[in-house]
Design a protein around this motif. Structure first.
Motif, PDB file in Angstrom:
ATOM      1  N   THR A  64       4.313  -5.068  11.450  1.00 35.61           N
ATOM      2  CA  THR A  64       4.267  -3.786  12.158  1.00 35.61           C
ATOM      3  C   THR A  64       4.268  -2.632  11.169  1.00 35.61           C
ATOM      4  N   ALA A  65       5.137  -2.711  10.192  1.00 35.12           N
ATOM      5  CA  ALA A  65       5.205  -1.654   9.176  1.00 35.12           C
ATOM      6  C   ALA A  65       3.908  -1.586   8.383  1.00 35.12           C
ATOM      7  N   GLU A  66       3.300  -2.737   8.142  1.00 39.30           N
ATOM      8  CA  GLU A  66       2.030  -2.773   7.404  1.00 39.30           C
ATOM      9  C   GLU A  66       0.961  -1.964   8.125  1.00 39.30           C
ATOM     10  N   ALA A 116      -0.865   5.688   8.488  1.00 34.96           N
ATOM     11  CA  ALA A 116      -0.333   6.958   7.988  1.00 34.96           C
ATOM     12  C   ALA A 116      -0.945   7.322   6.635  1.00 34.96           C
ATOM     13  N   VAL A 117      -1.087   6.342   5.759  1.00 34.07           N
ATOM     14  CA  VAL A 117      -1.706   6.589   4.450  1.00 34.07           C
ATOM     15  C   VAL A 117      -3.128   7.098   4.646  1.00 34.07           C
ATOM     16  N   SER A 118      -3.854   6.466   5.534  1.00 34.72           N
ATOM     17  CA  SER A 118      -5.232   6.875   5.816  1.00 34.72           C
ATOM     18  C   SER A 118      -5.285   8.286   6.394  1.00 34.72           C
ATOM     19  N   GLU A 119      -4.373   8.583   7.310  1.00 27.15           N
ATOM     20  CA  GLU A 119      -4.347   9.889   7.966  1.00 27.15           C
ATOM     21  C   GLU A 119      -4.042  11.009   6.971  1.00 27.15           C
ATOM     22  N   PHE A 120      -3.115  10.758   6.049  1.00 30.88           N
ATOM     23  CA  PHE A 120      -2.725  11.792   5.087  1.00 30.88           C
ATOM     24  C   PHE A 120      -3.664  11.889   3.893  1.00 30.88           C
ATOM     25  N   SER A 121      -4.546  10.927   3.727  1.00 29.72           N
ATOM     26  CA  SER A 121      -5.397  10.924   2.540  1.00 29.72           C
ATOM     27  C   SER A 121      -6.473  11.995   2.586  1.00 29.72           C
ATOM     28  N   ALA A 165       5.638   3.717  -1.885  1.00 32.12           N
ATOM     29  CA  ALA A 165       6.882   3.284  -1.247  1.00 32.12           C
ATOM     30  C   ALA A 165       6.657   2.010  -0.435  1.00 32.12           C
ATOM     31  N   HIS A 166       5.516   1.935   0.220  1.00 32.60           N
ATOM     32  CA  HIS A 166       5.214   0.745   1.016  1.00 32.60           C
ATOM     33  C   HIS A 166       5.037  -0.480   0.133  1.00 32.60           C
ATOM     34  N   ALA A 167       4.432  -0.304  -1.028  1.00 30.97           N
ATOM     35  CA  ALA A 167       4.258  -1.439  -1.943  1.00 30.97           C
ATOM     36  C   ALA A 167       5.616  -1.987  -2.383  1.00 30.97           C
ATOM     37  N   VAL A 168       6.550  -1.098  -2.672  1.00 33.34           N
ATOM     38  CA  VAL A 168       7.901  -1.528  -3.058  1.00 33.34           C
ATOM     39  C   VAL A 168       8.573  -2.244  -1.886  1.00 33.34           C
ATOM     40  N   TRP A 169       8.462  -1.658  -0.703  1.00 36.09           N
ATOM     41  CA  TRP A 169       9.067  -2.246   0.485  1.00 36.09           C
ATOM     42  C   TRP A 169       8.465  -3.625   0.773  1.00 36.09           C
ATOM     43  N   GLN A 171       9.993  -6.177  -1.370  1.00 32.23           N
ATOM     44  CA  GLN A 171      11.339  -6.479  -0.911  1.00 32.23           C
ATOM     45  C   GLN A 171      11.316  -7.412   0.302  1.00 32.23           C
ATOM     46  N   VAL A 172      10.387  -7.195   1.211  1.00 30.08           N
ATOM     47  CA  VAL A 172      10.265  -8.076   2.383  1.00 30.08           C
ATOM     48  C   VAL A 172       9.873  -9.483   1.937  1.00 30.08           C
ATOM     49  N   LYS A 173       8.948  -9.585   0.997  1.00 26.94           N
ATOM     50  CA  LYS A 173       8.560 -10.909   0.493  1.00 26.94           C
ATOM     51  C   LYS A 173       9.745 -11.596  -0.176  1.00 26.94           C
ATOM     52  N   GLY A 174      10.538 -10.826  -0.921  1.00 29.15           N
ATOM     53  CA  GLY A 174      11.739 -11.383  -1.537  1.00 29.15           C
ATOM     54  C   GLY A 174      12.741 -11.859  -0.498  1.00 29.15           C
ATOM     55  N   LEU A 175      12.902 -11.069   0.553  1.00 30.63           N
ATOM     56  CA  LEU A 175      13.807 -11.453   1.636  1.00 30.63           C
ATOM     57  C   LEU A 175      13.317 -12.712   2.331  1.00 30.63           C
ATOM     58  N   MET A 176      12.022 -12.804   2.580  1.00 32.39           N
ATOM     59  CA  MET A 176      11.472 -14.004   3.223  1.00 32.39           C
ATOM     60  C   MET A 176      11.715 -15.235   2.348  1.00 32.39           C
TER      61      MET A 176
END
Length: 124
Positions: free
Chosen positions: A46-48, A54-59, A75-79, A82-87
């Protein structure tokens, strides 16, 4: 915790309900598999999609976008990492929970076999 005294009759600290049964370990592993992993993946997906929008809209279509776009992308790349690490961590914990009973049973069997071995003195 004091190291200069004898432990109480109830034991030397820790939680009284630290021990868990194989059924509790299985239930925890099942909860990870049936709830935590799928829910975490769903939240990540969902966040993806919303972050990409949002990135597209602000670009900006003319190449003159807001500074928010690259910052949001970073920020999304870092997040995402982190999600992959959590998984990965959830998968490891699930495997460890499922493997503990087998490991302990095999250890018990191995110790039992070693203690039952006859010695050279038994033949005398």
């Amino acid at each position: 915790m004091l190291l200069n005294q004898v432990a109480s009759a109830a034991g030397g600290g820790g939680s009284a309900n630290l021990v868990s049964t194989p059924a509790q370990k299985k239930a925890a592993a099942d909860a990870i598999e049936k709830h935590l992993e799928p829910d975490t993946k769903k939240a990540g997906d969902t966040a993806e999609s919303t972050t990409s929008a949002a990135v597209s809209e602000f670009s900006g279509k003319d190449g003159e976008g807001w500074d928010t776009s690259p910052a949001l992308k970073k920020a999304h790349a870092v997040w995402e990492r982190q999600v992959k690490g959590l998984m990965g961590r959830l998968g490891s914990e699930k495997s460890a929970l499922r493997g503990t009973s087998l490991l302990l049973r095999n250890t018990d069997v191995g110790v039992g076999l070693q203690t039952r071995q006859s010695s050279g003195l038994d033949k005398l």
